[in-house]
Design a protein around this motif. Structure first.
Motif, PDB file in Angstrom:
ATOM      1  N   VAL A 177      -7.428  -9.151   7.357  1.00  0.00           N
ATOM      2  CA  VAL A 177      -6.358  -8.941   7.110  1.00  0.00           C
ATOM      3  C   VAL A 177      -5.414  -9.998   7.273  1.00  0.00           C
ATOM      4  N   GLU A 178      -3.968 -10.729   6.596  1.00  0.00           N
ATOM      5  CA  GLU A 178      -3.865 -11.999   6.393  1.00  0.00           C
ATOM      6  C   GLU A 178      -2.451 -12.053   5.885  1.00  0.00           C
ATOM      7  N   GLN A 179      -1.124 -12.062   6.440  1.00  0.00           N
ATOM      8  CA  GLN A 179      -0.284 -12.076   6.225  1.00  0.00           C
ATOM      9  C   GLN A 179       0.006 -12.799   4.866  1.00  0.00           C
ATOM     10  N   VAL A 230       0.957  -8.070   2.608  1.00  0.00           N
ATOM     11  CA  VAL A 230      -0.420  -8.739   3.665  1.00  0.00           C
ATOM     12  C   VAL A 230      -1.149  -8.838   2.094  1.00  0.00           C
ATOM     13  N   ASP A 261       5.928  -3.780   3.455  1.00  0.00           N
ATOM     14  CA  ASP A 261       5.176  -3.892   4.185  1.00  0.00           C
ATOM     15  C   ASP A 261       4.569  -3.066   4.607  1.00  0.00           C
TER      16      ASP A 261
END
Lengths: 43, 270, 145, 226
Positions: free
Chosen positions: C69-71, C76, C94
């Protein structure tokens, strides 16, 4: 809204539905009883 | 046959066909039941909000299950009773006004609690799934169930001769009941967002931890008490209102007969 | 309507009709109903049907591969897996509050380039098991109650 | 065999009335076309969305038209004691149900063909895979007609029939809507391959079978004391 909010909403919704239903039935029952003649066995 | 007596042609029930005792339960039992129901609901709140631990994955939001699942159970129970009562009405040997009124009373409870189930499910879905509503099989079939019995309740209110109405309602109730098993089994037949049954699953092996299971069962018991108590009250109301309606009709007919010049009334009934 | 002569065939008719109904419902259950009405496709199904899907919208389900998981600027990005196949999810918006590593999720959207799925809605798909946080995982929840 | 002949008597009667009164062609069909046009007005600015959602819109239009057609099929029996005539005709009630349902189904199928042409025209859709679409439409039509006729007689003769029928019928035929829409989407290649339509056609066929059977059984008791 947080979890607490959803839980509070769920509990109050249930309480409100139950209370509203009980009151509605009670009011209508009372009204029907009053309208029936005194000699009715169902009164 | 005197002119004052309306002809009994089966189009009307007549006060005499109504049960003399409008209660399903003796008065005292009903009072005790009412208080036990309240106590059970209070206990459920205690356990549901504080006694049971939060779920490992879903956290506190999962507590809504203690109301959502019992409400759904009550709806199933109510519609089952409606169907059995409708069947007993249609069966010539057991045909009685009692079954018709009982079916109607139970169906109304079923609709109220199906609505509540949908509402509570929505309040659960928002924090847990991230959405209020999904068009998955369980939710869709439940919504259909709600509207099927809403239609049934409107059918009960139609102006028609009592026999016709009771018979049509009984048939409609039986057709609508087809959806109840579909709702319950939808999570097994189809791949849905809604989780599968935890307690009444096909393996009959509840996959739920001790205190949580106890709270859930407490909820089912409490809501069953709610159902029995409310059914008794609602049935009583149905009998009283039916009685009142018959008396008003009798009075109206008697008035017409008194006004009529001929002793034999023609077409006083629809 | 019902004369005495038509009674008997009528009872037979009820029997046959009831049998037809039962058979139809049975066919409904045993037969293909589970094939359609799927709310989502698994990652391997979606990957397999990648070419025929084009840019049609559908839902894809799997678990969030831990550590991926990465922003991103829009939301995401993460890798979705069902143990057999993987797809990269590029989500706009979000994620829900229960979204985390290993969470079972259903994403709604369509394929972008290659095996990148452009999602605009994430739903968390839960199982039907309920346990308090401290129960150790070597102990199957099915045996606890 | 007797059943088939009796069935056809009822169907022929209803179709003959329709041929003379032209209510379905003159009123229900224009209604369906207007519904299609309304969808186009509502969605037109969004280029490209109309062909994609065309199957759903088509079946909504058919469903609304079917409500009117069923209503009409029982309005026929209201006037001049026609229902008593039907009841006293000595025809088998099961045959009556099948006959009325068949008449509704035939009218609906004609409506579907014309509305389908409308969809192709207005919504810029290329028809294809007729070998999937036709069976799907047939199964859906029979299901709609059977459920419609069953609920039609349930609401027949009541003063609130017009408003009650949609409320009773729409939840029941929701699965037909779903199945037919998905089958058409697959058949037209909008969502999946044409072959994916078959499970839906199967489901539509079973729905039709169940409601035909239920109606066959319940029609007698519903008609007798109404």
């Amino acid at each position: 809204m947080s979890d607490v909010g959803y839980i509070a909403a769920a509990w109050s919704a249930t309480a409100a539905v139950l209370a509203a239903y009980v009151v509605r039935v009670a009011v209508r029952t009372r009204h029907a009883r009053r309208s029936l003649p005194d000699d009715d066995p169902r009164r | 046959m005197t002119a004052a007596k309306p002809p009994d042609n089966g189009h009307r029930r007549g006060v005499a066909s109504l049960p003399t005792n409008p209660r399903l339960l003796p008065r005292r039992v009903s009072v005790v039941l009412g208080w036990s129901t309240l106590a059970a609901l209070a206990l459920l709140t205690l356990f549901g909000l504080w006694g049971a631990p939060p779920d490992a994955v879903q956290g506190d939001a999962q507590r809504i299950m203690y109301l959502h699942v019992p409400a759904a159970w009550l709806a199933y129970l109510a519609f089952t009773v409606t169907s059995v009562a409708s069947l007993l009405y249609l069966w010539p040997r057991t045909r009685s006004t009692v079954w018709d009124l009982l079916a109607g009373a139970s169906a109304e409870l079923g609709v109220v609690f199906t609505g509540l189930t949908l509402l509570l499910g929505s309040l659960w879905g928002r924090p847990v799934w991230g959405i209020w509503w999904a068009w998955d099989a369980r939710l869709t079939t439940t919504a259909v169930l709600f509207f099927l019995y809403l239609g049934y309740l409107s059918l009960r209110r139609i102006p028609a001769s009592v026999e016709t109405r009771a018979k049509r309602c009984a048939i409609a109730a039986l057709i609508a009941f087809v959806d109840v098993p579909v709702v319950h089994l939808s999570v097994n037949w189809w791949r849905t967002l809604h989780q599968q049954a935890t307690v009444f699953n096909p393996e009959l092996n509840p996959r739920i931890h001790g205190v949580m299971a106890f709270t859930l069962w407490l909820g089912v018991v409490a809501f069953t008490l709610v159902y029995v108590y409310l059914l008794d009250r609602r049935y009583q109301l149905a009998v009283l209102e039916e009685d009142l309606e018959e008396r008003e009709l009798d009075a109206a007919i008697a008035q017409r007969v008194a006004e009529a010049p001929s002793p034999r009334p023609a077409g006083v009934h629809s | 309507m019902t004369t005495t002569t038509s009674r008997k065939p009528r009872r037979l008719r009820y029997g046959i009709a009831a049998a037809v109904c039962v058979a139809a419902v049975g066919a409904l259950l045993v037969g293909g109903l589970s094939r359609n009405l799927v709310y989502f496709r698994t990652v391997s199904e979606a990957v397999k049907a990648r070419d025929s899907t084009g840019s049609h919208r559908f839902r894809i389900a799997g678990a969030v591969k831990p550590g991926t998981v990465e922003q991103s600027s829009k939301g995401v990005r993460f890798v979705l897996t069902d143990g057999k196949a993987e797809a990269e999810i590029d989500h706009t918006g979000d994620p829900p509050q229960l979204f985390k590593d290993g969470a079972p999720v259903v994403c709604e959207g369509h394929w972008g380039r290659g095996l990148v799925f452009l999602s605009d809605r994430i739903m968390i798909k839960h199982g039907a098991d309920y346990t308090p946080p401290k129960v150790n995982l070597t102990h199957s929840p099915g045996q606890t109650s | 065999m007797n059943l088939l002949r009796e069935l056809w008597v009822v169907t022929a009667k209803d179709l003959r009335i329709e041929a003379r009164s032209r209510v379905t062609i003159g009123q229900v069909l224009p209604f369906g076309v207007i519904v299609l046009l309304l969808f186009a007005f509502a969605l037109d600015p969004d280029r490209g969305i109309l062909p994609r959602v065309a199957p759903g819109l088509f079946w909504v239009a058919v469903l609304l038209a079917a409500l009117l057609a069923v209503s009409r099929a029982f309005a026929l029996e209201e006037a001049n004691g026609a229902r008593d005539g039907l009841r006293l005709s000595g025809l088998d009630t099961g045959a009556m149900f099948l006959g009325k349902a068949l008449a509704v189904a035939i009218q609906l199928f004609v409506l579907e063909v014309i509305l389908g042409a409308g969809v192709v025209l207005f919504y810029d859709l290329t028809p294809r895979a007729a070998e999937v679409l036709v069976p799907a439409a047939l199964a859906a039509t029979v299901g709609l007609a059977a459920a419609g006729t069953l609920y039609g007689v349930l609401a027949a003769g009541l003063r609130v029939r017009e408003t009650l029928l949609p409320l009773l019928l729409l939840p029941v035929v929701a699965p037909v809507m779903l199945g037919a829409t998905r089958a058409f989407e697959a058949g037209l290649g909008l969502n999946g391959a044409p072959g994916e339509a078959w499970p839906w056609v199967e489901m539509l066929g079973l729905f039709a079978l169940i409601y035909t059977t239920l109606g066959f059984l319940a029609f007698g008791p519903l008609l007798e004391e109404a």
